[in-house]
Design a protein around this motif. Structure first.
Motif, PDB file in Angstrom:
ATOM      1  N   VAL A 139       0.840  -1.207   0.000  1.00 52.56           N
ATOM      2  CA  VAL A 139       0.000   0.000   0.000  1.00 52.56           C
ATOM      3  C   VAL A 139       0.870   1.250   0.000  1.00 52.56           C
ATOM      4  O   VAL A 139       0.497   2.281  -0.590  1.00 52.56           O
ATOM      5  CB  VAL A 139      -0.992  -0.017   1.184  1.00 52.56           C
ATOM      6  CG1 VAL A 139      -0.345   0.396   2.496  1.00 52.56           C
ATOM      7  CG2 VAL A 139      -2.197   0.856   0.905  1.00 52.56           C
ATOM      8  N   THR A 144      -3.993   2.775  -2.484  1.00 51.98           N
ATOM      9  CA  THR A 144      -5.106   2.075  -1.842  1.00 51.98           C
ATOM     10  C   THR A 144      -6.061   1.361  -2.798  1.00 51.98           C
ATOM     11  O   THR A 144      -6.953   0.645  -2.349  1.00 51.98           O
ATOM     12  CB  THR A 144      -5.922   3.062  -0.996  1.00 51.98           C
ATOM     13  OG1 THR A 144      -6.373   4.134  -1.835  1.00 51.98           O
ATOM     14  CG2 THR A 144      -5.093   3.634   0.149  1.00 51.98           C
ATOM     15  N   PRO A 180      -2.237   6.194   3.078  1.00 46.41           N
ATOM     16  CA  PRO A 180      -1.513   4.917   3.010  1.00 46.41           C
ATOM     17  C   PRO A 180      -0.538   4.705   4.165  1.00 46.41           C
ATOM     18  O   PRO A 180      -0.322   3.565   4.590  1.00 46.41           O
ATOM     19  CB  PRO A 180      -0.782   5.001   1.664  1.00 46.41           C
ATOM     20  CG  PRO A 180      -1.613   5.926   0.839  1.00 46.41           C
ATOM     21  CD  PRO A 180      -2.130   6.948   1.810  1.00 46.41           C
ATOM     22  N   ILE A 183      -2.575   3.441   6.995  1.00 50.76           N
ATOM     23  CA  ILE A 183      -2.969   2.060   6.711  1.00 50.76           C
ATOM     24  C   ILE A 183      -1.815   1.107   7.016  1.00 50.76           C
ATOM     25  O   ILE A 183      -1.995   0.076   7.679  1.00 50.76           O
ATOM     26  CB  ILE A 183      -3.416   1.921   5.242  1.00 50.76           C
ATOM     27  CG1 ILE A 183      -4.760   2.621   5.034  1.00 50.76           C
ATOM     28  CG2 ILE A 183      -3.506   0.448   4.840  1.00 50.76           C
ATOM     29  CD1 ILE A 183      -5.243   2.613   3.591  1.00 50.76           C
TER      30      ILE A 183
END
Length: 263
Positions: A139, A144, A180, A183
């Motif tokens: 990622v 994404t 990202p 994430i």
């Protein structure tokens, strides 16, 4: 919405309604909007606090590694910033559930009741850890889009996917818009999280466990087993729902929450 300074970061948080506080912890990799139906309904009887976690939604990030314990400590600091002194009810979904376990472990005096939605207590096995770490790397490299394609079919019941396209698309857009870096940090944090299984017999506050009947990420049978291990717990299966039960079937979820919280 409020913007609240918590340390060096600015948090985006819904703080709506009056009454006993109910803190809603969103799942990965989403934001507070996954609780939209709970905020709308339950704020008539409770003080709903629904933040975007660090790095998610419109909350700031400092790009530091994040563990589930770090997120739990963030939430304790957020409650202090909001002048919440009394113990709160906490409801967490998926990753939010992992954070809720840590909140109980680290801040038990601040917790009144515990609600876990579509989550698990066990830590990741080696294969799942490796998958999370490789996904984190990808990622950061690719963004994404691939994650949305991979996750959306797993998050929802087939009926939801077929009949509630606007809801599914709104969730996809939140995922696509998530940082990202946040994430990746959360993926690595989930991979390294504590195994909460041994904690379950020690959690003596009232607990409610909810799980969508079609959840393919956290099977309902697994959550029922968790409930059976906890001394003071209730378990409810949510029909017509997958992993995002509070978003897919809010009527049944909200009724279970109201019954449990005594509203």
């Amino acid at each position: 919405m409020k913007n609240i300074n918590v340390g060096e970061l600015r948090w985006n948080v819904v703080d709506q309604g009056v009454g006993q506080p109910l803190l809603l912890i969103h799942g990965f990799p989403l934001d507070h909007t996954m609780w939209q139906f709970q905020i709308e309904d339950l704020s008539r009887d409770f003080r709903i606090i629904a933040p975007d976690l660090r790095g998610f939604g419109a909350s700031d990030s400092n790009d530091a590694p994040m563990s589930m314990a770090d997120f739990a400590d963030d939430l304790a600091r957020l409650l202090t910033a909001l002048d919440v002194d009394s113990p709160v009810n906490i409801c967490g979904l998926s990753m939010g559930g992992y954070i809720a376990w840590e909140f109980w472990h680290r801040h038990p005096q601040r917790l009144s009741r515990l609600i876990l939605c579509d989550t698990r207590a066990a830590a990741d096995n080696t294969e799942t850890q490796n998958t999370r770490r490789s996904t984190a790397e990808r990622v950061l490299r690719d963004g994404t889009d691939f994650l949305a394609r991979m996750m959306i079919p797993k998050l929802f019941d087939q009926e939801t996917l077929a009949q509630k396209s606007a809801l599914v698309e709104a969730t996809r857009q939140v995922l696509l818009g998530t940082n990202p870096v946040a994430i990746a940090a959360a993926l690595n944090g989930m991979a390294e999280r504590e195994d909460a299984t041994d904690w379950l017999p020690e959690i003596r506050i009232p607990a409610l466990l909810l799980c969508g009947v079609s959840d393919s990420i956290t099977p309902a049978e697994e959550m029922q087993q968790i409930a059976e291990t906890m001394p003071d717990s209730q378990y409810v299966t949510i029909p017509q729902a997958g992993h995002m039960a509070p978003l897919e079937n809010p009527q049944v979820c909200n009724r279970a929450l109201r019954d449990f919280l005594g509203a």
